[in-house]
Design an enzyme around this catalytic site. Structure first.
Site, mmCIF file in Angstrom:
data_model
loop_
_atom_site.group_PDB
_atom_site.id
_atom_site.type_symbol
_atom_site.label_atom_id
_atom_site.label_comp_id
_atom_site.label_asym_id
_atom_site.label_seq_id
_atom_site.Cartn_x
_atom_site.Cartn_y
_atom_site.Cartn_z
ATOM 1 N N HIS A 1 9.595 -3.500 3.171
ATOM 2 C CA HIS A 1 9.149 -3.756 1.791
ATOM 3 C C HIS A 1 10.340 -4.084 0.888
ATOM 4 O O HIS A 1 10.250 -4.931 0.001
ATOM 5 C CB HIS A 1 8.430 -2.528 1.226
ATOM 6 C CG HIS A 1 7.182 -2.146 1.960
ATOM 7 N ND1 HIS A 1 7.112 -1.049 2.784
ATOM 8 C CD2 HIS A 1 5.953 -2.710 1.986
ATOM 9 C CE1 HIS A 1 5.897 -0.953 3.283
ATOM 10 N NE2 HIS A 1 5.177 -1.943 2.828
ATOM 11 N N ARG B 1 2.806 2.625 9.536
ATOM 12 C CA ARG B 1 2.050 3.364 10.561
ATOM 13 C C ARG B 1 2.934 3.849 11.712
ATOM 14 O O ARG B 1 2.483 4.662 12.519
ATOM 15 C CB ARG B 1 0.900 2.521 11.097
ATOM 16 C CG ARG B 1 -0.231 2.351 10.075
ATOM 17 C CD ARG B 1 -1.461 1.707 10.689
ATOM 18 N NE ARG B 1 -2.610 1.754 9.799
ATOM 19 C CZ ARG B 1 -3.040 0.734 9.058
ATOM 20 N NH1 ARG B 1 -2.412 -0.418 9.090
ATOM 21 N NH2 ARG B 1 -4.093 0.877 8.271
ATOM 22 N N GLU C 1 6.021 -11.258 7.288
ATOM 23 C CA GLU C 1 5.458 -11.979 8.440
ATOM 24 C C GLU C 1 4.929 -11.023 9.497
ATOM 25 O O GLU C 1 4.242 -11.434 10.414
ATOM 26 C CB GLU C 1 6.532 -12.887 9.049
ATOM 27 C CG GLU C 1 6.822 -14.095 8.195
ATOM 28 C CD GLU C 1 7.746 -15.081 8.872
ATOM 29 O OE1 GLU C 1 8.322 -14.743 9.937
ATOM 30 O OE2 GLU C 1 7.905 -16.183 8.337
ATOM 31 N N LYS C 2 5.271 -9.760 9.400
ATOM 32 C CA LYS C 2 4.750 -8.801 10.374
ATOM 33 C C LYS C 2 3.210 -8.835 10.374
ATOM 34 O O LYS C 2 2.581 -8.777 11.426
ATOM 35 C CB LYS C 2 5.267 -7.407 10.038
ATOM 36 C CG LYS C 2 4.383 -6.370 10.560
ATOM 37 C CD LYS C 2 4.894 -5.243 11.264
ATOM 38 C CE LYS C 2 3.838 -4.310 11.749
ATOM 39 N NZ LYS C 2 2.770 -4.019 10.824
ATOM 40 N N ASP C 3 2.607 -8.928 9.181
ATOM 41 C CA ASP C 3 1.150 -9.081 9.076
ATOM 42 C C ASP C 3 0.866 -10.584 8.997
ATOM 43 O O ASP C 3 0.478 -11.104 7.950
ATOM 44 C CB ASP C 3 0.633 -8.344 7.842
ATOM 45 C CG ASP C 3 0.829 -6.844 7.974
ATOM 46 O OD1 ASP C 3 0.242 -6.244 8.890
ATOM 47 O OD2 ASP C 3 1.603 -6.270 7.188
ATOM 48 N N MET D 1 0.857 -1.199 0.000
ATOM 49 C CA MET D 1 0.000 0.000 0.000
ATOM 50 C C MET D 1 0.890 1.245 0.000
ATOM 51 O O MET D 1 0.440 2.331 0.374
ATOM 52 C CB MET D 1 -0.929 0.002 1.208
ATOM 53 C CG MET D 1 -1.909 -1.179 1.180
ATOM 54 S SD MET D 1 -3.454 -0.878 2.064
ATOM 55 C CE MET D 1 -2.849 -0.560 3.701
HETATM 56 O O1 PAF Z 1 0.024 -5.650 3.508
HETATM 57 C C1 PAF Z 1 -0.424 -4.757 2.765
HETATM 58 O O2 PAF Z 1 0.233 -3.776 2.457
HETATM 59 C C2 PAF Z 1 -1.839 -4.893 2.217
HETATM 60 O O3 PAF Z 1 -2.697 -5.461 3.139
HETATM 61 C C3 PAF Z 1 -1.898 -5.641 0.860
HETATM 62 C C4 PAF Z 1 -1.440 -7.095 0.995
HETATM 63 C C5 PAF Z 1 -1.038 -4.929 -0.161
HETATM 64 C C6 PAF Z 1 -3.345 -5.677 0.346
HETATM 65 O O4 PAF Z 1 -3.846 -4.389 0.190
#
Ligand code: PAF
Length: 281
Positions: A37, A187, A148-150, A30
């Site tokens: 990233h 965030r 893996e954070k999410d 996003m």
């Molecule tokens: O992890 C994210 O940035 C978002 O949830 C994703 C996987 C790009 C989906 O919008």
């Protein structure tokens, strides 16, 4: 690096990339990119000849009360970072291209989506699953990388890829952390200096709890202690601190299989999540 905003142009560009027979990796994001990233892109480059990254702030995964309008957007800087890391394509559709008038489909993954963040943020994982399936269909990657954070998001995506027979390898990349232990997150930018210092209690409490469980500590007591430490540091509310099965995310009362320790709590106006793997000794 090509920056593409229309589906037809994306199809043509990905087809051209594939002409040399190399694999294509995808890194969905996003935006508001950080070293976490970039680790996904680097892993994508190790696993495929070409990397396609996407930036799309997906309205379907934000509740009306959440931070969609203030979510950090800085596409020009993000594009430079992706280009420097060797991305071939940045797929950056707008909302109208992604969800044209009349869009009516929702993808919902039962079970693994329901507890934890699924309970705290109703509808969030339907939004994630719907956009990720769209992104996969648009780019058609061989492999896709997620942090893996999410961790719950990663479990949801693994489940939907299995359930829908999508021929995409899903790779989870370990959480990248700052020197103070805080997991990198777009965030984190919302935290004041003081909140940022207090937020270190999140990775610290999880690390201590994971260690205590590995050493045989009673799971319920260890989790209670972690909650107390987070509250003392100023986290309020604490949405959850829990030990879950590493794949189904079903809550565990004892550490008798591969597990994940997960937490979500608010520091000021910023909701932070973190997790650690926990394996029995
Ligand atoms: O992890 C994210 O940035 C978002 O949830 C994703 C996987 C790009 C989906 O919008």
């Amino acid at each position: 690096m090509q920056i593409i905003r229309e589906t037809e142009a994306l199809r043509e560009a990905v087809t051209a990339l594939r002409a040399d027979g190399g694999r294509v990796a995808m890194v969905p994001t996003m935006g508001a990119l950080h070293a976490g990233h970039m680790a996904l892109v680097a892993e994508g480059r190790r696993r495929a000849a070409h990397v396609v990254a996407s930036i799309f702030v997906n309205p379907k995964q934000f509740a009306p009360t959440e931070d969609l309008s203030t979510y950090p957007r800085r596409e020009a800087g993000d594009a430079r970072m992706l280009e420097d890391e060797g991305c071939a394509i940045l797929w950056a559709p707008d909302v109208a291209a992604m969800y044209p008038d009349g869009f009516a489909t929702n993808i919902s993954v039962a079970g693994v989506s329901e507890g934890l963040d699924g309970a705290a943020r109703p509808g969030h994982f339907d939004g994630v699953a719907t956009v990720v399936v769209k992104l996969f269909n648009q780019v058609r990657p061989d492999v896709a990388l997620f942090g893996e954070k999410d961790y719950q998001q990663l479990c949801v995506i693994r489940r939907l890829v299995r359930d829908l027979d999508l021929a995409i390898e899903i790779v989870g990349v370990p959480t990248q952390r700052d020197a103070d232990g805080l997991a990198l997150s777009s965030r984190n930018a919302y935290l004041s200096d003081e909140e940022r210092k207090a937020a270190r209690a999140l990775p610290r409490s999880l690390g201590e709890a994971a260690q205590a469980m590995i050493e045989g500590g009673d799971v319920a007591e260890v989790l209670d202690r972690a909650r107390t430490r987070l509250a003392a540091a100023g986290f309020d509310p604490i949405d959850y601190v829990t030990l879950s099965d590493a794949e189904s995310l079903a809550p565990l009362a004892t550490l008798d299989r591969p597990a994940r320790l997960l937490a979500a709590a608010r520091m000021g106006r910023t909701r932070l999540i973190d997790n650690l793997p926990v394996l029995s000794a």
